[in-house]
Design a protein around this motif. Structure first.
Motif, PDB file in Angstrom:
ATOM      1  N   LEU A  60      14.144 -33.223  53.319  1.00 25.67           N
ATOM      2  CA  LEU A  60      15.102 -32.241  52.809  1.00 25.67           C
ATOM      3  C   LEU A  60      16.520 -32.581  53.233  1.00 25.67           C
ATOM      4  O   LEU A  60      17.483 -32.305  52.498  1.00 25.67           O
ATOM      5  N   GLU A 107      12.962 -25.515  57.865  1.00 20.11           N
ATOM      6  CA  GLU A 107      13.277 -26.443  56.786  1.00 20.11           C
ATOM      7  C   GLU A 107      14.671 -27.054  56.904  1.00 20.11           C
ATOM      8  O   GLU A 107      14.981 -28.010  56.188  1.00 20.11           O
ATOM      9  N   ALA A 120       9.921 -30.143  48.779  1.00 22.30           N
ATOM     10  CA  ALA A 120      11.050 -30.836  48.154  1.00 22.30           C
ATOM     11  C   ALA A 120      11.278 -30.344  46.736  1.00 22.30           C
ATOM     12  O   ALA A 120      12.422 -30.047  46.336  1.00 22.30           O
TER      13      ALA A 120
END
Length: 735
Positions: free
Chosen positions: A392, A123, A447
């Motif tokens: 992100l 991520e 998100a």
């Protein structure tokens, strides 16, 4: 016999000498070995073609001579384990060059990172791949890492090596497809690219897909960058995390930064943009794409550098400054994000490692023929990871409050803009792109999980079900969906002569039927003022004064209608000319009173809207809305009520006819006093100032009869009335 002499005839040794080896660190650099009696020696090997002498220089100043073996590769040994060193190279004429050795360093990419990248679940991918200035084993330099699983060899080239990568071959990190190299001495600001030997045997020069800065177009190199920005928006982020956008007022000012005012940098734009947004009352600014793109005429929608803020307006830290300043002024920031397609430019993502890597290999899924672009392979985990991490990245590194996802419809359907025979059904025989749907669910869920209070907004033009439904209920998981149906229908209605509108009332009211099926945003975006469509005011009928009156009535209706609001720059003051990316807005129009008054109306719409909870608190609740009508009836008059959760009531009445309606009798929800809190025909907004003296009353003739009010409805106007339960209480001043 040395190791290199022993293998000098091998293909591996030749590959190292030619800088095409997939793991040059296995041969070059420092290599300890133990003899039969347990003594440790270290062999140091360096590739220095055309050198006259090569030495290893240790931290204590001592030197070890290396001997040339063959093909520019040199070797020497010292007793003991490896110790830090640099390489001194003497060339013809006696010039000596001393630099760090990239091949003495272990990889800066950790095993967990490699594992997560291989699974497509990293991520914070931007913290591993790309270029990262750091100190490694006591040396300052830059670590380069890139994903290219089908490459046969990778090199880093840049202004630090004369754009010759033969001395900077990267190593493959196994089956992950990641290649890595730490290059000592490289600093922030260095320009670079990757030189890739593809599976097809051809070399390619590519910009870094994960670069966080790029050269000013039309130059295309990536730039090593490191943020030094210190944020000052903690208070904003705390407030944002505590709220829920669906139940908050939200009016968005859409901006193309390059043509809002010409010549502004990110930092230059901060003061005038904040001043303008505060004056007009918008809650958010939405920037059209600010990721790097090669062609300005694409408006930013053909992205070549997904992790790089465009250098057209300054550095990444300059953009951080702009976002920070907006937050400190109480203004949210949304950015357009384009995961649906990317350009075919040879320097960027297209056939990155000689194969269809980021794009789908099947042109039936991998190309947008209408746009001349390529489509991501959403079924590949690493590609999904690249895109999810990119969302992100903007939320994390730039504190963006939301992403408006472009062209969602093109992602959802395999047959989007394709004729029969040009697309292939999914595994169930349907037209839905199941991989793209999974990607959208993943990016939205991730998100919202990682960034409290943000919004994900879909530009989606079809009736695809559940766009804003939660992902655990099989929805796509967006926070809002652009209501393209409302936009098309209402603009079609408004362009009609007021004399004919009574026959087309459904164009303005059909949205009331479906308007609570999703969390909607009402968009009047850049797409409505380009390609020959003209500006918003130019699409209204009548002379100039009538056009402005139509526009005022329309905006009043729009701000009263359920759903959040979005207005493209220039429409707030009645931009006459069609928008062009090549010139700034016609700010001179504000010297004309009628246009300044229109802008004043927009400011009042936003101010009253934000102050009146019935207009936004229950946008997605059909029980908060009712149509109003009889006993008078005119299909050009559209009236409805909005209610909040605490007993607040507000009525919106629009008269889209070209004549004033006096003595108009309307059934209101309850008896009592109703305060006129906004009238688009007010003199302050450029209107004729017809109205109701600030107050109307609704009365029942008997217990079973509706509460009737008699009102004056100016031609081409929208009026808002707020219910006053106690007429003796102070009432808001009239806007």
């Amino acid at each position: 016999m040395s190791y290199l002499e022993d293998v000098s005839a091998s293909a591996e040794w030749i590959a190292v000498a030619q800088s095409t080896h997939h793991d040059p660190h296995a041969v070059l650099g420092a290599h300890p070995r133990t003899d039969s009696v347990g003594r440790t020696t270290t062999a140091i090997r360096a590739r220095r073609p055309f050198a006259e002498a090569v030495q290893a220089v240790f931290d204590d100043g001592s030197r070890l001579d290396l001997a040339h073996v063959a093909h520019g590769i040199w070797e020497g040994s010292h007793s003991g384990p490896p110790v830090p060193y640099r390489i001194a190279t003497t060339y013809e004429g006696g010039h000596e060059d001393i630099v760090g050795d990239p091949y003495r360093h272990l990889s800066a990419v950790g095993e967990l990172d490699i594992h997560l990248i291989a699974e497509g679940r990293h991520e914070r991918l931007w913290e591993v791949l790309g270029s990262h200035p750091r100190a490694l084993d006591g040396e300052q330099g830059v670590d380069f890492a890139v994903w290219a699983p089908n490459a046969r060899s990778m090199r880093v080239v840049g202004d630090f090596n004369g754009w010759n990568g033969e001395g900077h071959s990267m190593r493959s990190m196994g089956g992950s497809g990641v290649w890595e190299l730490f290059v000592p001495g490289v600093a922030v600001g260095a320009r670079y690219k990757y030189e890739i030997l593809g599976a097809d045997g051809h070399w390619r020069l590519k910009a870094d897909p994960m670069a966080q800065e790029a050269e000013l177009p039309p130059a295309t190199a990536s730039v090593v960058t490191l943020s030094a920005y210190r944020w000052n928006d903690d208070a904003w982020l705390t407030r944002r995390a505590a709220g829920h956008a669906v139940a908050q007022p939200m009016s968005v000012y859409e901006v193309h930064l390059g043509s809002w005012r010409a010549g502004l940098t990110y930092r230059d734009a901060a003061d005038p943009l904040i001043e303008h947004v505060l004056a007009t009352g918008f809650t958010h600014v939405e920037f059209m794409p600010l990721a790097e793109h090669p062609f300005g005429g694409s408006w930013g929608y053909q992205v070549s550098g997904y992790y790089a803020a465009t250098s057209r307006f300054g550095t990444p830290d300059d953009l951080r400054y702009l976002v920070d300043r907006l937050h400190q002024a109480g203004i949210g920031v949304i950015m357009d994000w384009v995961p649906g397609h990317f350009p075919k430019d040879a320097f960027a993502l297209a056939r990155f490692d000689g194969t269809a890597l980021y794009e789908h290999a099947d042109p039936r899924r991998g190309e947008h023929q209408d746009w001349g672009t390529l489509v991501f392979d959403y079924g590949r985990s690493e590609v999904r990871n690249f895109l999810v991490a990119n969302a992100l990245f903007w939320l994390s590194e730039f504190h963006i409050d939301g992403l408006r996802v472009d062209a969602v419809a093109s992602m959802l359907y395999l047959d989007y803009s394709r004729k029969a025979g040009e697309w292939e059904p999914n595994i169930h025989g349907g037209r839905e792109n199941l991989e793209a749907i999974h990607f959208l669910q993943e990016v939205n869920a991730t998100a919202y999980r990682t960034h409290k209070g943000i919004v994900m907004i879909a530009e989606e033009s079809t009736a695809f079900p559940g766009v804003t439904a939660p992902t655990d209920h099989a929805g796509l998981g967006f926070g809002f969906k652009w209501n393209m149906g409302w936009m098309n229908d209402s603009l079609e209605y408004m362009k009609r002569d007021p004399l004919h509108r009574s026959h087309h009332e459904g164009e303005m009211t059909f949205s009331f039927v479906y308007g609570f099926g999703e969390n909607y945003m009402l968009p009047i975006s850049h797409d409505e003022v380009v390609h020959g469509k003209g500006s918003l005011v130019s699409r209204m009928p009548g002379d100039h004064a009538q056009r402005l009156a139509n526009l005022r009535a329309y905006l009043g209706f729009m701000w009263g209608h359920p759903g959040k609001k979005l207005l493209f720059m220039g429409q707030e003051f009645g931009q006459i000319g069609e928008w062009s990316v090549d010139r700034e807005l016609d700010w001179w129009l504000l010297d004309q009173p009628s246009h300044a008054q229109l802008q004043q109306l927009v400011g009042s719409l936003n101010a009253v809207y934000r102050a009146q909870a019935p207009l936004w608190e229950r946008d997605n609740d059909s029980s908060s809305f009712s149509r109003l009508g009889a006993p008078s009836w005119d299909p050009s008059v559209i009236a409805f009520e909005r209610r909040d959760a605490h007993g607040g009531r507000l009525v919106v009445i629009s008269n889209f006819a070209g004549v004033t309606r006096t003595g108009y009798r309307l059934a209101l929800p309850v008896e009592g006093s109703w305060q006129e809190i906004l009238n688009t025909d007010a003199a302050a907004f450029g209107g004729g100032d017809a109205g109701n003296l600030g107050m109307i009353s609704a009365h029942r003739e008997d217990d079973d009869a509706p509460a009737i009010a008699t009102v004056t409805l100016p031609a081409l106007s929208t009026l808002w009335f707020r219910y006053q339960p106690d007429p003796h209480l102070p009432t808001p001043s009239r806007w």
